[in-house]
Write a protein that holds these residues in place. Structure first.
Motif, PDB file in Angstrom:
ATOM      1  N   ARG A  59     -10.054   5.477   5.164  1.00 42.26           N
ATOM      2  CA  ARG A  59     -10.292   4.932   3.828  1.00 42.26           C
ATOM      3  C   ARG A  59      -9.333   3.804   3.469  1.00 42.26           C
ATOM      4  O   ARG A  59      -9.691   2.886   2.712  1.00 42.26           O
ATOM      5  N   LEU A  60      -8.119   3.818   4.010  1.00 37.38           N
ATOM      6  CA  LEU A  60      -7.057   2.923   3.553  1.00 37.38           C
ATOM      7  C   LEU A  60      -7.394   1.433   3.635  1.00 37.38           C
ATOM      8  O   LEU A  60      -7.200   0.710   2.645  1.00 37.38           O
ATOM      9  N   VAL A  73      -0.739   5.890  11.298  1.00 39.95           N
ATOM     10  CA  VAL A  73      -1.187   5.077  10.162  1.00 39.95           C
ATOM     11  C   VAL A  73      -1.149   3.590  10.528  1.00 39.95           C
ATOM     12  O   VAL A  73      -2.057   2.832  10.171  1.00 39.95           O
ATOM     13  N   VAL A 111       0.809   5.677   0.531  1.00 41.63           N
ATOM     14  CA  VAL A 111       0.142   6.926   0.907  1.00 41.63           C
ATOM     15  C   VAL A 111       1.107   8.060   0.595  1.00 41.63           C
ATOM     16  O   VAL A 111       2.260   8.035   1.033  1.00 41.63           O
ATOM     17  N   GLY A 161       0.832  -1.192   0.000  1.00 44.32           N
ATOM     18  CA  GLY A 161       0.000   0.000   0.000  1.00 44.32           C
ATOM     19  C   GLY A 161       0.870   1.246   0.000  1.00 44.32           C
ATOM     20  O   GLY A 161       2.029   1.215   0.434  1.00 44.32           O
ATOM     21  N   LEU A 196      -3.786   7.671  -2.217  1.00 49.30           N
ATOM     22  CA  LEU A 196      -3.694   6.270  -1.801  1.00 49.30           C
ATOM     23  C   LEU A 196      -3.434   5.427  -3.035  1.00 49.30           C
ATOM     24  O   LEU A 196      -3.943   5.724  -4.116  1.00 49.30           O
ATOM     25  N   ALA A 239      -7.203   9.524   5.750  1.00 43.83           N
ATOM     26  CA  ALA A 239      -6.434   8.478   5.062  1.00 43.83           C
ATOM     27  C   ALA A 239      -6.619   7.130   5.740  1.00 43.83           C
ATOM     28  O   ALA A 239      -6.847   6.110   5.082  1.00 43.83           O
ATOM     29  N   CYS A 246      -4.285   0.833  10.166  1.00 53.37           N
ATOM     30  CA  CYS A 246      -4.364  -0.198   9.120  1.00 53.37           C
ATOM     31  C   CYS A 246      -3.874  -1.564   9.580  1.00 53.37           C
ATOM     32  O   CYS A 246      -4.093  -2.567   8.885  1.00 53.37           O
ATOM     33  N   VAL A 286       2.761  -0.777   4.231  1.00 58.16           N
ATOM     34  CA  VAL A 286       2.334   0.499   3.671  1.00 58.16           C
ATOM     35  C   VAL A 286       3.501   1.478   3.746  1.00 58.16           C
ATOM     36  O   VAL A 286       4.171   1.580   4.777  1.00 58.16           O
ATOM     37  N   LEU A 312      -7.416  -0.881   0.243  1.00 54.14           N
ATOM     38  CA  LEU A 312      -6.497  -1.997   0.030  1.00 54.14           C
ATOM     39  C   LEU A 312      -7.270  -3.288  -0.252  1.00 54.14           C
ATOM     40  O   LEU A 312      -6.888  -4.070  -1.130  1.00 54.14           O
TER      41      LEU A 312
END
Length: 437
Positions: free
Chosen positions: A171-172, A220, A130, A128, A139, A168, A224, A188, A176
């Motif tokens: 939504r991440l 982050v 960002v 991933g 993204l 971010a 995630c 990521v 993914l």
């Protein structure tokens, strides 16, 4: 009898079965270590730690060879790397267990004489990405060759780090899931302009966003549940050029990013230079000359950032009546549509950027100077003006026509590639240490 002789005596299918078994054992051990909460790489026993380090180093060498030459036979990997055939076979099995490498369809090169080659190629894993810019977050999902599978832009409604990173992170995970085709990402990568400390994952300072001391990596990662690495986008793009671009064979290089933020990255002996507190590459406030009277927020005139940033360029375009609002997209569209004044503004900026490139060429004296700037990417006259300025001003760069190059990546993909390269550089440096398996 050697290991290779033994392989030959058992036949291709038998060797394949043995390697598959070895791969399963490696995977089983990795899963057991995870269950026990033990690290896969690293150990308190220095002897074991040394062995693990050598394994990881050898696996990294093999993975880079597959990246550069795949699909490629194991025997060719051995020839290109200097590793023994047995070591290559072992490392391929480990990498297959991690799904970083996979067997490719057989290439029958012997025309019935001897055994067919059994090549390997990169696996199907993804990372991933960002990228955080002053106006939007990008993204993306990338494959192991740094190719963008999908990307998405999230315009900022507020530049507060809690708002930007919150959007971010929200939504991440779903993004993914939507674009990874059922493959769990290895990790990521986050790329952002300004001063970034990759060891702590903290944005030390980003003037345009107004960020100071923001723990981007931790925020982050909590959102995630994957391994997260953070770096400046100039260093990220330098790593991308080393892995997938025009600097692959260069021992030294400079990457210069010119956008909302202007910063650089320096590569020596094939490694990106960070410097104390990871402050290397801060070129935004280098003086380019008294004739550049643009006033910088730092209080001085003639700084790089004030002279060539996209804000400076689009402000000039509005002042000259080329645009009605400051928009780099509108200015580029006008230039590509044949608007002579718009094209002239990009060429003028390229000449100014050329002053900085000439300075970097003389100070660092790299083999390759890569420039990421929208005009240089799209307008041949901008690239020509940049190279002409370097030729006129640099004492060290003897051949700007070949040494000074635009980025290897499409303009639409540059930001996504920057974020992805932060994660992928970790994969290629330490493939057996990835936790997203």
């Amino acid at each position: 009898m050697t290991f290779n002789d033994t392989k030959a005596s058992f036949g291709t299918s038998s060797v394949a079965a043995r390697e598959a078994g070895f791969a399963r054992r490696i995977a089983g051990r990795s899963q057991m270590l995870d269950l026990l909460g033990w690290p896969r790489i690293g150990c308190h026993d220095p002897t074991v730690a040394s062995q693990l380090s050598r394994r990881s180093s050898g696996a990294a060498t093999v993975l880079r060879a597959v990246l550069e030459h795949g699909p490629v036979a194991r025997s060719t990997v051995a020839e290109r790397t200097g590793l023994s055939h047995a070591s290559v076979t072992r490392h391929c099995a480990e990498l297959i267990a991690h799904e970083l490498v996979q067997d490719a369809p057989e290439l029958v090169a012997s025309k019935g004489i001897g055994r067919p080659h059994r090549p390997v190629d990169l696996g199907g894993r993804v990372v991933g990405a960002v990228h955080i810019a002053p106006e939007a977050t990008t993204l993306a999902v990338l494959d192991l060759r740094g190719r963008v599978i999908a990307n998405e832009h999230l315009p900022h409604v507020d530049t507060d780090p809690a708002v930007v990173l919150g959007a971010a992170v929200a939504r991440l995970p779903r993004f993914l899931d939507q674009h990874s085709a059922g493959r769990r990402p290895l990790g990521v990568g986050v790329a952002v302009g300004g001063w970034v400390d990759p060891s702590s994952g903290v944005v030390v300072e980003h003037a345009l966003l107004g960020w100071r001391g923001v723990p981007v990596r931790d925020i982050v990662a909590r959102g995630c549940g994957l391994r997260v690495n953070v770096d400046s986008h100039a260093r990220a793009l330098a790593r991308a050029e080393l892995l997938f671009g025009s600097a692959r064979d260069a021992a030294s290089a400079v990457h210069l990013f010119v956008g909302d933020v202007v910063d650089a990255a320096i590569v020596t002996s094939g490694a990106v230079h960070h410097g104390p507190r990871s402050a290397a590459g801060a070129v935004a406030h280098l003086p380019l000359g008294d004739d550049l009277a643009a006033r910088c927020p730092c209080g001085r005139s003639g700084c790089v950032q004030a002279a060539v940033s996209e804000q400076a360029l689009t402000t000039r375009a509005v002042r000259d009546g080329v645009l009605t609002r400051p928009s780099i997209e509108d200015l580029l569209a006008a230039a590509l549509g044949g608007h002579l004044a718009a094209r002239a503004l990009f060429v003028e900026r390229a000449r100014t950027v050329g002053r900085l490139v000439a300075l970097l060429a003389d100070v660092v004296n790299p083999e390759v100077l890569v420039v990421t700037e929208v005009g240089v990417l799209h307008l041949p006259e901008s690239l020509a003006a940049l190279r002409d300025e370097v030729r006129a001003r640099s004492h060290a760069c003897a051949a700007p026509q070949t040494a000074v190059r635009p980025t290897s990546f499409a303009a639409a993909d540059v930001l996504a590639v920057a974020g992805g390269a932060v994660a992928l550089s970790e994969v290629y440096a330490n493939p057996l240490g990835q936790r997203g398996v």
